[in-house]
Write a protein that holds these residues in place. Structure first.
Motif, PDB file in Angstrom:
ATOM      1  N   ILE A   6      44.134  16.625   8.901  1.00 41.64           N
ATOM      2  CA  ILE A   6      42.873  17.127   9.460  1.00 41.64           C
ATOM      3  C   ILE A   6      42.841  18.622   9.203  1.00 41.64           C
ATOM      4  O   ILE A   6      43.771  19.354   9.577  1.00 41.64           O
ATOM      5  N   HIS A   7      41.806  19.071   8.500  1.00 45.13           N
ATOM      6  CA  HIS A   7      41.706  20.491   8.157  1.00 45.13           C
ATOM      7  C   HIS A   7      40.383  21.019   8.728  1.00 45.13           C
ATOM      8  O   HIS A   7      39.336  20.924   8.104  1.00 45.13           O
ATOM      9  N   LYS A   8      40.470  21.596   9.944  1.00 51.35           N
ATOM     10  CA  LYS A   8      39.260  22.088  10.617  1.00 51.35           C
ATOM     11  C   LYS A   8      39.175  23.601  10.542  1.00 51.35           C
ATOM     12  O   LYS A   8      38.099  24.165  10.457  1.00 51.35           O
ATOM     13  N   TYR A   9      40.313  24.261  10.663  1.00 54.26           N
ATOM     14  CA  TYR A   9      40.329  25.719  10.785  1.00 54.26           C
ATOM     15  C   TYR A   9      41.013  26.353   9.583  1.00 54.26           C
ATOM     16  O   TYR A   9      41.934  25.781   9.009  1.00 54.26           O
ATOM     17  N   ARG A  10      40.571  27.562   9.259  1.00 58.33           N
ATOM     18  CA  ARG A  10      41.174  28.326   8.186  1.00 58.33           C
ATOM     19  C   ARG A  10      42.654  28.585   8.527  1.00 58.33           C
ATOM     20  O   ARG A  10      43.015  28.750   9.683  1.00 58.33           O
ATOM     21  N   ASN A  11      43.493  28.592   7.529  1.00 60.93           N
ATOM     22  CA  ASN A  11      44.926  28.954   7.647  1.00 60.93           C
ATOM     23  C   ASN A  11      45.827  27.892   8.252  1.00 60.93           C
ATOM     24  O   ASN A  11      47.042  28.043   8.216  1.00 60.93           O
ATOM     25  N   ARG A  12      45.265  26.846   8.850  1.00 58.47           N
ATOM     26  CA  ARG A  12      46.162  25.879   9.486  1.00 58.47           C
ATOM     27  C   ARG A  12      45.613  24.454   9.363  1.00 58.47           C
ATOM     28  O   ARG A  12      44.392  24.275   9.334  1.00 58.47           O
ATOM     29  N   VAL A  13      46.535  23.516   9.298  1.00 51.62           N
ATOM     30  CA  VAL A  13      46.143  22.103   9.163  1.00 51.62           C
ATOM     31  C   VAL A  13      46.932  21.260  10.141  1.00 51.62           C
ATOM     32  O   VAL A  13      48.051  21.601  10.519  1.00 51.62           O
ATOM     33  N   LEU A  14      46.329  20.154  10.535  1.00 52.60           N
ATOM     34  CA  LEU A  14      47.006  19.180  11.402  1.00 52.60           C
ATOM     35  C   LEU A  14      47.510  18.009  10.552  1.00 52.60           C
ATOM     36  O   LEU A  14      46.763  17.488   9.724  1.00 52.60           O
ATOM     37  N   LEU A  15      48.737  17.615  10.780  1.00 47.30           N
ATOM     38  CA  LEU A  15      49.286  16.431  10.123  1.00 47.30           C
ATOM     39  C   LEU A  15      49.517  15.357  11.186  1.00 47.30           C
ATOM     40  O   LEU A  15      50.203  15.612  12.187  1.00 47.30           O
ATOM     41  N   ILE A  16      48.932  14.205  10.987  1.00 51.17           N
ATOM     42  CA  ILE A  16      49.106  13.110  11.954  1.00 51.17           C
ATOM     43  C   ILE A  16      50.472  12.477  11.673  1.00 51.17           C
ATOM     44  O   ILE A  16      50.599  11.541  10.885  1.00 51.17           O
ATOM     45  N   ALA A  17      51.485  13.038  12.316  1.00 51.39           N
ATOM     46  CA  ALA A  17      52.871  12.646  12.023  1.00 51.39           C
ATOM     47  C   ALA A  17      53.268  11.338  12.697  1.00 51.39           C
ATOM     48  O   ALA A  17      54.307  10.773  12.379  1.00 51.39           O
ATOM     49  N   SER A  18      52.459  10.884  13.639  1.00 52.33           N
ATOM     50  CA  SER A  18      52.737   9.584  14.278  1.00 52.33           C
ATOM     51  C   SER A  18      51.445   9.040  14.874  1.00 52.33           C
ATOM     52  O   SER A  18      50.687   9.796  15.499  1.00 52.33           O
ATOM     53  N   PRO A  19      51.194   7.744  14.716  1.00 49.90           N
ATOM     54  CA  PRO A  19      50.001   7.170  15.338  1.00 49.90           C
ATOM     55  C   PRO A  19      50.233   6.780  16.794  1.00 49.90           C
ATOM     56  O   PRO A  19      49.302   6.400  17.487  1.00 49.90           O
ATOM     57  N   ALA A  20      51.465   6.893  17.271  1.00 51.24           N
ATOM     58  CA  ALA A  20      51.803   6.380  18.612  1.00 51.24           C
ATOM     59  C   ALA A  20      51.975   7.519  19.607  1.00 51.24           C
ATOM     60  O   ALA A  20      52.190   8.664  19.239  1.00 51.24           O
ATOM     61  N   CYS A  21      51.879   7.175  20.875  1.00 50.70           N
ATOM     62  CA  CYS A  21      52.161   8.118  21.958  1.00 50.70           C
ATOM     63  C   CYS A  21      53.154   7.456  22.912  1.00 50.70           C
ATOM     64  O   CYS A  21      53.212   6.236  23.006  1.00 50.70           O
ATOM     65  N   ALA A  22      53.870   8.282  23.651  1.00 56.62           N
ATOM     66  CA  ALA A  22      54.788   7.741  24.651  1.00 56.62           C
ATOM     67  C   ALA A  22      54.037   7.314  25.895  1.00 56.62           C
ATOM     68  O   ALA A  22      54.494   6.480  26.675  1.00 56.62           O
ATOM     69  N   ILE A  23      52.871   7.934  26.087  1.00 58.30           N
ATOM     70  CA  ILE A  23      52.093   7.693  27.298  1.00 58.30           C
ATOM     71  C   ILE A  23      50.631   7.636  26.859  1.00 58.30           C
ATOM     72  O   ILE A  23      50.257   8.304  25.889  1.00 58.30           O
ATOM     73  N   ASN A  24      49.831   6.841  27.519  1.00 56.90           N
ATOM     74  CA  ASN A  24      48.413   6.831  27.170  1.00 56.90           C
ATOM     75  C   ASN A  24      47.620   7.511  28.283  1.00 56.90           C
ATOM     76  O   ASN A  24      47.492   6.977  29.386  1.00 56.90           O
ATOM     77  N   CYS A  25      47.112   8.715  27.981  1.00 56.76           N
ATOM     78  CA  CYS A  25      46.375   9.520  28.964  1.00 56.76           C
ATOM     79  C   CYS A  25      44.913   9.077  28.915  1.00 56.76           C
ATOM     80  O   CYS A  25      44.312   9.064  27.831  1.00 56.76           O
ATOM     81  N   ARG A  26      44.367   8.761  30.058  1.00 52.76           N
ATOM     82  CA  ARG A  26      43.037   8.138  30.084  1.00 52.76           C
ATOM     83  C   ARG A  26      41.953   9.054  29.521  1.00 52.76           C
ATOM     84  O   ARG A  26      40.912   8.573  29.075  1.00 52.76           O
ATOM     85  N   ILE A  48      50.705  21.861  11.493  1.00 49.92           N
ATOM     86  CA  ILE A  48      50.842  21.419  12.896  1.00 49.92           C
ATOM     87  C   ILE A  48      51.119  19.922  12.898  1.00 49.92           C
ATOM     88  O   ILE A  48      50.306  19.141  12.382  1.00 49.92           O
ATOM     89  N   PHE A  49      52.252  19.518  13.448  1.00 49.75           N
ATOM     90  CA  PHE A  49      52.524  18.093  13.639  1.00 49.75           C
ATOM     91  C   PHE A  49      51.758  17.644  14.879  1.00 49.75           C
ATOM     92  O   PHE A  49      51.951  18.166  15.975  1.00 49.75           O
ATOM     93  N   SER A  50      50.876  16.661  14.659  1.00 51.35           N
ATOM     94  CA  SER A  50      50.072  16.165  15.759  1.00 51.35           C
ATOM     95  C   SER A  50      50.139  14.642  15.758  1.00 51.35           C
ATOM     96  O   SER A  50      50.987  14.047  15.117  1.00 51.35           O
ATOM     97  N   GLY A  51      49.238  13.982  16.479  1.00 48.89           N
ATOM     98  CA  GLY A  51      49.269  12.520  16.508  1.00 48.89           C
ATOM     99  C   GLY A  51      48.013  12.001  17.195  1.00 48.89           C
ATOM    100  O   GLY A  51      46.974  12.654  17.106  1.00 48.89           O
ATOM    101  N   GLY A  52      48.162  10.950  17.931  1.00 46.59           N
ATOM    102  CA  GLY A  52      49.341  10.423  18.584  1.00 46.59           C
ATOM    103  C   GLY A  52      50.258  11.557  19.038  1.00 46.59           C
ATOM    104  O   GLY A  52      49.819  12.655  19.303  1.00 46.59           O
ATOM    105  N   ASP A  53      51.502  11.226  19.185  1.00 48.81           N
ATOM    106  CA  ASP A  53      52.502  12.238  19.515  1.00 48.81           C
ATOM    107  C   ASP A  53      53.511  12.277  18.381  1.00 48.81           C
ATOM    108  O   ASP A  53      54.191  11.284  18.120  1.00 48.81           O
ATOM    109  N   PRO A  54      53.615  13.425  17.702  1.00 52.46           N
ATOM    110  CA  PRO A  54      54.495  13.463  16.521  1.00 52.46           C
ATOM    111  C   PRO A  54      55.934  13.113  16.854  1.00 52.46           C
ATOM    112  O   PRO A  54      56.636  12.531  16.026  1.00 52.46           O
TER     113      PRO A  54
END
Ligand code: SF4
Length: 356
Positions: free
Chosen positions: A125-145, A181-187
């Motif tokens: 995901i490339h939204k902002y200049r200079n930085r990108v998000l990488l979806i390093a995991s599709p899963a999360c340890a917890i599901n926040c409503r 940026i490692f993001s997710g889910g939870d990376p």
């Protein structure tokens, strides 16, 4: 507000019994320091969640629909911080589906940040200049409503190793990008060998300076901060920043404090982002205690986000004007370095928008 009567339904849900007993009694497997075992042992059933907490093993009409849309997931390490028998506990409120999640509310949509417009490669995901998000995991340890990615199409954004090479090429070619940026889910739901492999590839890109991780896992399962994680974090040439996600001071117990100390020992800069949530942290006293507690364990308050208008979470919303008043009062209570920035993310804007 959840009331005891609203949460209480019938108690005969024996078919959902997972062996839960009263209180926070843990089985040896639940006490294991192996974070992956703790992850797979998470409570994934709303009936079991209530029963573990001494709430009448009950269910709300319509809440099962919320569970079907976005399933309950709560590891025992987090569950142990929830007050027994209190349906209004601020940690419970973050994980318990309610009937109101099925409400259709104008302006609350499945992709509130319009991220679908900004996915030039698999898992990127490339939204902002200079930085990108990488979806390093599709899963999360917890599901926040209230999660703004509760409808995210993870199946289309879980790259294989070969697809990651295409994504890495994108980063190699754009020399304006200096942070991944490692993001997710939870990376951190990914195994360390996979994360270490990706971190090594990123470190080989000369114009990258920083690796940031957006994660809730060290808070939810503090044992996630183990030797394997610390080894690759300490080894990379990139500066490492971890942005954890804590909304309430009760989330920080001694195990979380120890995990944060281990991360700082590996040279990781620790920041926190919270979401302002109705009924959970929408008062000055809680926000002040949160900032103080964060700093005690070595984390700087960074962002306080107003809610992204995601479908199913409208009941958590605090209007902007009320949020601004809260933060202005908070400023009279805290030293400047303990003040998180109140922001809203507006699709198409070049950065987050400060509200106060
Ligand atoms: S941990 Fe983060 S990404 Fe996962 S459900 Fe919670 S808010 Fe969403």
């Amino acid at each position: 507000m959840i009331t005891r009567t609203s949460i209480a339904l019938q108690s005969e849900n024996a078919e959902h019994d997972d062996g839960a007993s009263k209180g926070a009694t843990l089985t040896p497997r639940q006490r294991s320091q192996d974070w992956q075992a703790q992850l797979s042992d998470a409570v994934r059933d709303p009936y079991a969640l209530c029963r573990h907490l001494g709430l009448d093993p009950a269910w709300l009409p319509g809440a099962e629909e919320g569970h079907a849309l976005f399933p309950v997931r709560v590891p025992h390490a987090y569950l142990s911080r929830i007050r027994h028998g209190d349906p209004d506990d601020p940690l419970l409120r973050q994980v318990l589906p309610l009937e109101r999640e099925s409400d259709s509310v104008a302006g609350f949509v499945s992709d509130p940040l319009e991220e679908a417009e900004h996915r030039p490669r698999p898992g990127l995901i490339h939204k902002y200049r200079n930085r990108v998000l990488l979806i390093a995991s599709p899963a999360c340890a917890i599901n926040c409503r209230y999660c703004f990615r509760r409808h995210f199409p993870y199946a289309e954004n879980s790259p294989s190793r070969g697809q990651w090479e295409t994504t890495l090429d994108y980063l190699r070619q754009d020399t304006s990008i200096n942070e991944a940026i490692f993001s997710g889910g939870d990376p951190l739901a990914s195994p360390d060998r996979r994360l270490a492999w990706l971190a090594e590839r990123l470190a080989d890109i000369p114009h990258l300076k920083r690796l940031r991780l957006h994660t809730r896992l060290p808070v939810v399962i503090p044992d996630r901060v183990d030797g394997a994680l610390l080894d690759w974090l300490a080894a990379t040439r990139l500066q490492t920043v971890m942005v954890v996600h804590i909304n309430h001071p009760n989330e920080i117990d001694t195990h979380v404090a120890e995990a944060m100390a281990r991360l700082r020992g590996a040279g990781v800069t620790l920041l926190n982002q919270s979401v302002l949530l109705r009924g959970i942290n929408d008062d000055v006293e809680t926000l002040a205690r949160l900032s103080e507690r964060l700093f005690e364990v070595g984390i700087l308050p960074y962002y306080l986000h107003v809610l992204d208008p995601v479908e199913g979470a409208a009941h958590f919303d605090v209007p902007d004007a009320e949020a601004v008043t809260l933060v202005e009062t908070l400023r009279t209570r805290l030293a400047g370095f303990l003040m998180p920035r109140l922001v809203r993310e507006i699709p198409g804007e070049a950065s987050k928008t400060p509200l106060a």
